[in-house]
Design a protein around this motif. Sequence first.
Motif, PDB file in Angstrom:
ATOM      1  N   ALA A 117       0.828  -1.210   0.000  1.00 15.62           N
ATOM      2  CA  ALA A 117       0.000   0.000   0.000  1.00 15.62           C
ATOM      3  C   ALA A 117       0.859   1.255   0.000  1.00 15.62           C
ATOM      4  O   ALA A 117       0.503   2.259  -0.601  1.00 15.62           O
ATOM      5  CB  ALA A 117      -0.917   0.006   1.210  1.00 15.62           C
ATOM      6  N   ASN A 119       3.934   1.638  -1.204  1.00 13.99           N
ATOM      7  CA  ASN A 119       4.988   1.704  -2.222  1.00 13.99           C
ATOM      8  C   ASN A 119       4.971   3.042  -2.928  1.00 13.99           C
ATOM      9  O   ASN A 119       3.910   3.532  -3.314  1.00 13.99           O
ATOM     10  CB  ASN A 119       4.760   0.617  -3.287  1.00 13.99           C
ATOM     11  N   THR A 120       6.152   3.599  -3.121  1.00 15.18           N
ATOM     12  CA  THR A 120       6.240   4.775  -3.961  1.00 15.18           C
ATOM     13  C   THR A 120       6.007   4.316  -5.403  1.00 15.18           C
ATOM     14  O   THR A 120       6.146   3.135  -5.711  1.00 15.18           O
ATOM     15  CB  THR A 120       7.617   5.448  -3.746  1.00 15.18           C
ATOM     16  N   GLN A 121       5.572   5.240  -6.271  1.00 12.27           N
ATOM     17  CA  GLN A 121       5.123   4.788  -7.593  1.00 12.27           C
ATOM     18  C   GLN A 121       6.228   4.089  -8.392  1.00 12.27           C
ATOM     19  O   GLN A 121       5.980   3.096  -9.051  1.00 12.27           O
ATOM     20  CB  GLN A 121       4.582   5.979  -8.384  1.00 12.27           C
ATOM     21  N   PHE A 122       7.447   4.637  -8.317  1.00 12.81           N
ATOM     22  CA  PHE A 122       8.548   4.035  -9.071  1.00 12.81           C
ATOM     23  C   PHE A 122       9.647   3.624  -8.103  1.00 12.81           C
ATOM     24  O   PHE A 122      10.356   4.478  -7.576  1.00 12.81           O
ATOM     25  CB  PHE A 122       9.108   5.022 -10.089  1.00 12.81           C
ATOM     26  N   PHE A 191     -10.448  -1.844  -6.602  1.00 17.14           N
ATOM     27  CA  PHE A 191      -9.007  -1.626  -6.761  1.00 17.14           C
ATOM     28  C   PHE A 191      -8.635  -1.750  -8.232  1.00 17.14           C
ATOM     29  O   PHE A 191      -9.140  -2.621  -8.932  1.00 17.14           O
ATOM     30  CB  PHE A 191      -8.201  -2.645  -5.954  1.00 17.14           C
ATOM     31  N   ASP A 192      -7.786  -0.864  -8.677  1.00 17.71           N
ATOM     32  CA  ASP A 192      -7.366  -0.903 -10.078  1.00 17.71           C
ATOM     33  C   ASP A 192      -5.969  -0.287 -10.177  1.00 17.71           C
ATOM     34  O   ASP A 192      -5.805   0.819 -10.673  1.00 17.71           O
ATOM     35  CB  ASP A 192      -8.372  -0.116 -10.936  1.00 17.71           C
ATOM     36  N   MET A 194      -2.045   0.671 -11.058  1.00 16.91           N
ATOM     37  CA  MET A 194      -1.242   0.796 -12.274  1.00 16.91           C
ATOM     38  C   MET A 194      -0.283  -0.389 -12.322  1.00 16.91           C
ATOM     39  O   MET A 194       0.274  -0.791 -11.298  1.00 16.91           O
ATOM     40  CB  MET A 194      -0.442   2.095 -12.249  1.00 16.91           C
ATOM     41  N   GLU A 225       4.558   1.126 -21.600  1.00 16.56           N
ATOM     42  CA  GLU A 225       4.050   2.142 -20.685  1.00 16.56           C
ATOM     43  C   GLU A 225       3.106   1.515 -19.656  1.00 16.56           C
ATOM     44  O   GLU A 225       2.372   0.595 -19.979  1.00 16.56           O
ATOM     45  CB  GLU A 225       3.346   3.259 -21.468  1.00 16.56           C
ATOM     46  N   PRO A 226       3.129   1.991 -18.401  1.00 14.87           N
ATOM     47  CA  PRO A 226       2.221   1.421 -17.403  1.00 14.87           C
ATOM     48  C   PRO A 226       0.773   1.770 -17.723  1.00 14.87           C
ATOM     49  O   PRO A 226       0.496   2.764 -18.397  1.00 14.87           O
ATOM     50  CB  PRO A 226       2.650   2.090 -16.107  1.00 14.87           C
ATOM     51  N   PRO A 228      -3.578   1.095 -16.121  1.00 19.04           N
ATOM     52  CA  PRO A 228      -4.396   0.494 -15.070  1.00 19.04           C
ATOM     53  C   PRO A 228      -4.679  -0.968 -15.402  1.00 19.04           C
ATOM     54  O   PRO A 228      -4.821  -1.325 -16.575  1.00 19.04           O
ATOM     55  CB  PRO A 228      -5.691   1.313 -15.107  1.00 19.04           C
ATOM     56  N   ARG A 231      -7.502  -1.735 -17.806  1.00 17.24           N
ATOM     57  CA  ARG A 231      -7.204  -1.461 -19.210  1.00 17.24           C
ATOM     58  C   ARG A 231      -6.389  -2.615 -19.809  1.00 17.24           C
ATOM     59  O   ARG A 231      -6.613  -3.026 -20.946  1.00 17.24           O
ATOM     60  CB  ARG A 231      -6.419  -0.149 -19.292  1.00 17.24           C
ATOM     61  N   ARG A 272      -4.065  -5.392  -6.140  1.00 16.46           N
ATOM     62  CA  ARG A 272      -4.544  -4.393  -5.195  1.00 16.46           C
ATOM     63  C   ARG A 272      -3.608  -3.194  -5.100  1.00 16.46           C
ATOM     64  O   ARG A 272      -4.043  -2.046  -5.080  1.00 16.46           O
ATOM     65  CB  ARG A 272      -4.680  -5.061  -3.829  1.00 16.46           C
ATOM     66  N   TYR A 273      -2.307  -3.475  -5.021  1.00 12.14           N
ATOM     67  CA  TYR A 273      -1.337  -2.410  -4.794  1.00 12.14           C
ATOM     68  C   TYR A 273      -0.349  -2.291  -5.947  1.00 12.14           C
ATOM     69  O   TYR A 273      -0.167  -3.229  -6.717  1.00 12.14           O
ATOM     70  CB  TYR A 273      -0.544  -2.691  -3.513  1.00 12.14           C
ATOM     71  N   MET A 276       5.631  -0.988  -9.027  1.00 12.30           N
ATOM     72  CA  MET A 276       6.222  -0.516 -10.281  1.00 12.30           C
ATOM     73  C   MET A 276       7.657  -0.062 -10.045  1.00 12.30           C
ATOM     74  O   MET A 276       8.005   0.326  -8.949  1.00 12.30           O
ATOM     75  CB  MET A 276       5.409   0.647 -10.853  1.00 12.30           C
TER      76      MET A 276
ATOM     77  N   PRO B 117      -4.288   4.148  -0.338  1.00 10.22           N
ATOM     78  CA  PRO B 117      -4.237   3.070  -1.333  1.00 10.22           C
ATOM     79  C   PRO B 117      -4.838   1.750  -0.864  1.00 10.22           C
ATOM     80  O   PRO B 117      -5.104   0.872  -1.677  1.00 10.22           O
ATOM     81  CB  PRO B 117      -2.734   2.899  -1.590  1.00 10.22           C
ATOM     82  N   SER B 123      -9.374   4.435  -3.367  1.00  8.57           N
ATOM     83  CA  SER B 123      -8.034   4.431  -3.946  1.00  8.57           C
ATOM     84  C   SER B 123      -8.088   4.698  -5.450  1.00  8.57           C
ATOM     85  O   SER B 123      -7.315   5.501  -5.973  1.00  8.57           O
ATOM     86  CB  SER B 123      -7.345   3.103  -3.663  1.00  8.57           C
ATOM     87  N   VAL B 124      -9.020   4.051  -6.140  1.00 10.60           N
ATOM     88  CA  VAL B 124      -9.118   4.232  -7.594  1.00 10.60           C
ATOM     89  C   VAL B 124      -9.602   5.647  -7.916  1.00 10.60           C
ATOM     90  O   VAL B 124      -9.054   6.330  -8.786  1.00 10.60           O
ATOM     91  CB  VAL B 124     -10.080   3.202  -8.219  1.00 10.60           C
ATOM     92  N   ARG B 128      -7.380   8.176 -10.132  1.00 11.01           N
ATOM     93  CA  ARG B 128      -7.807   8.620 -11.469  1.00 11.01           C
ATOM     94  C   ARG B 128      -7.926  10.144 -11.548  1.00 11.01           C
ATOM     95  O   ARG B 128      -7.799  10.741 -12.596  1.00 11.01           O
ATOM     96  CB  ARG B 128      -9.146   7.998 -11.849  1.00 11.01           C
ATOM     97  N   THR B 135       4.791  10.291  -1.011  1.00 12.87           N
ATOM     98  CA  THR B 135       6.171   9.934  -0.702  1.00 12.87           C
ATOM     99  C   THR B 135       7.067  10.988  -1.348  1.00 12.87           C
ATOM    100  O   THR B 135       6.689  11.575  -2.360  1.00 12.87           O
ATOM    101  CB  THR B 135       6.566   8.553  -1.258  1.00 12.87           C
ATOM    102  N   ASN B 138       7.647  10.361  -5.051  1.00 12.11           N
ATOM    103  CA  ASN B 138       6.527  10.701  -5.932  1.00 12.11           C
ATOM    104  C   ASN B 138       6.478  12.202  -6.177  1.00 12.11           C
ATOM    105  O   ASN B 138       6.240  12.657  -7.302  1.00 12.11           O
ATOM    106  CB  ASN B 138       5.214  10.231  -5.322  1.00 12.11           C
TER     107      ASN B 138
END
Lengths: 310, 285
Positions: A117, A119-122, A191-192, A194, A225-226, A228, A231, A272-273, A276, B117, B123-124, B128, B135, B138
């Motif tokens: 939950a 995690n930083t995005q990258f 939940f969706d 990336m 490319e990442p 959702p 998709r 869920r989480y 990336m 999250p 979260s979604v 979106r 963080t 980010n």
Amino acid sequence: MRVAITGISGRFGALLTRRLHRQHTVVGIDRRPFPGAPADVELHRIDIRRKRCEEVFRKGAFDAVVHLNVMHDPRASSADHHTFNIQGTTRVMQYCQRHGIKKLILLSSANVYGPRADNTQFLTEDAPLMGGERFHQIQDLIGIDMLGQSFFWKHPEVETVILRPVHIVGAVRNAPSNYLRLDRPWTLAGFDPMVQLIHEDDVAMGIERALRPGAQGIFNLAGCEPAPLSRIIELAGGRPLPIPHFAAGPMLERLWKMRLTTFPAPELDHLRYVCMVDAARAREVLGYTPRYDLDATLTHLRLTRALLAS
Amino acid sequence: MFRAVKDHLATRYEASLDPALLDRIEVLKAHLGGYETDAFGFDPEAIKPVIPIVEFLYRRYFRVQTFGLENLPEGRVLLIANHSGQIPMDGMMIGTSLLLDAHPPRAVRSMVERWVPSLPYVSVFFSRLGQVLGTPENCRTLLAQHHTVLVFPEGVTGINKTFDKRYQLQQFGLGFMRLALETNTPIVPVGVVGAEEQIPALWNLKKVAKLLGMPAVPVSPHMLIPILGMLPLPSRYRLWFGHPMHFTGDADDDDAVIGAKVSQVRDAVDALLQRGLAEREHIFW
């Protein structure tokens, strides 16, 4: 260049061989047969844990070793996993060091970071390896990654490369590809996340890049490319089946015990989480850029679904 | 068949929206570099289904007034605002003001709490609409891509204050200043007046909150009103945007040095609040 590939008979090993054997001399080591091997590939059918295997390394005069001989079967016992993966990898490292092999490439995975939950995005290569926090069965895979890191420091004379690709998809039979080939893949309602995918050919290209002299260290590999998850499922041709997250875990656990599914319950966290990676380092140091975009990656996956169905 | 009906309804719905608004959403899309969603999951198209509700809240319910929107510099910027009102309507109203009233329109990317999250649907919905887990990495990524990032440096202690502490700024975190120094980003202080009165919490049930795994459980007398008590009170919002502040120095300096710079921003937010409170004639209109 003489390149030894352990675990050559797997789907990914075969793919890598077809890519490498025209420019390099490829020697395969695997206990399984390798049907349809290219004629110029020398194959040794032997378990890497056997003493006899050292002879192959002693006489082989290899310039590089690509270690793919890692068991991922979630149904195999924890004992089998640990002896095969940890002992096997340790042996390969010993052989590399003793017989003056210049390069060792390990194929780890971005799963070692684990979907979480917070995690930083990258995630960069420095991020802690938390994948085993909830998914204990992958402890040995994290162990391999760690072994590679300590080998890197202990033996600077060997260029050690650890590759951490995101979810590999293509003709391979791994959890993400199998999941995306389902007609009604489960999702977790509400939940969706990336998701990053990488086409198997792009992973092979990453390995090819890592073979170049001078390349060493840990590299995240990302593909297209990442997008959702919803998709991605749509492009893969599936129709999602949303299940409340509090019910999905116990249900999948039950199905797993009844041997009705190939997916262990902790994998649900990937639905869920985010998990990336930041692949800037591979881009800058290895000069790696993926060839397959999201459409191409999933078009290929759809083809493999049709093939496997027929 | 299903899909055809769905597509038809979507087109009809889109035709019913204000064309000027659609243009504004197109501007946001152009910032994403050709992808449908950016890597954080932001999809400007997702604004369309919710905009009637958001616009209603913005124009009719909270009747938001903005001051100093023209102060926003071009390119990347950090908006530093006071946090209040128990539910993050302040973030939504700042975001809406930049979408509807700023020229050119901007997407506000706010840094959200770490438990968001793990919440289904929320979260979604957040992701979106461009909200991002708070963080430092980010924030750095977003600033490098020239986004407008909204930070509430008081965090949960700010938003969950009880009514006796209204308009008293809590302690500011230092992280935003380090990022501003590192990325050379201007800071725009924002004073939000009016959010404190939307849910005047007399108690915060900390033990219940802990049991439920929530940051706070505020209790306000207006919650006793059946059904309507579930809504925040329609206090009038006034958003005060200050002049951009530029800071230079070492991003890795001691907390004391960074803290002094943070205090300047905190004072600027406080000045905006005091001015807003002084000029406000009534809480509700």
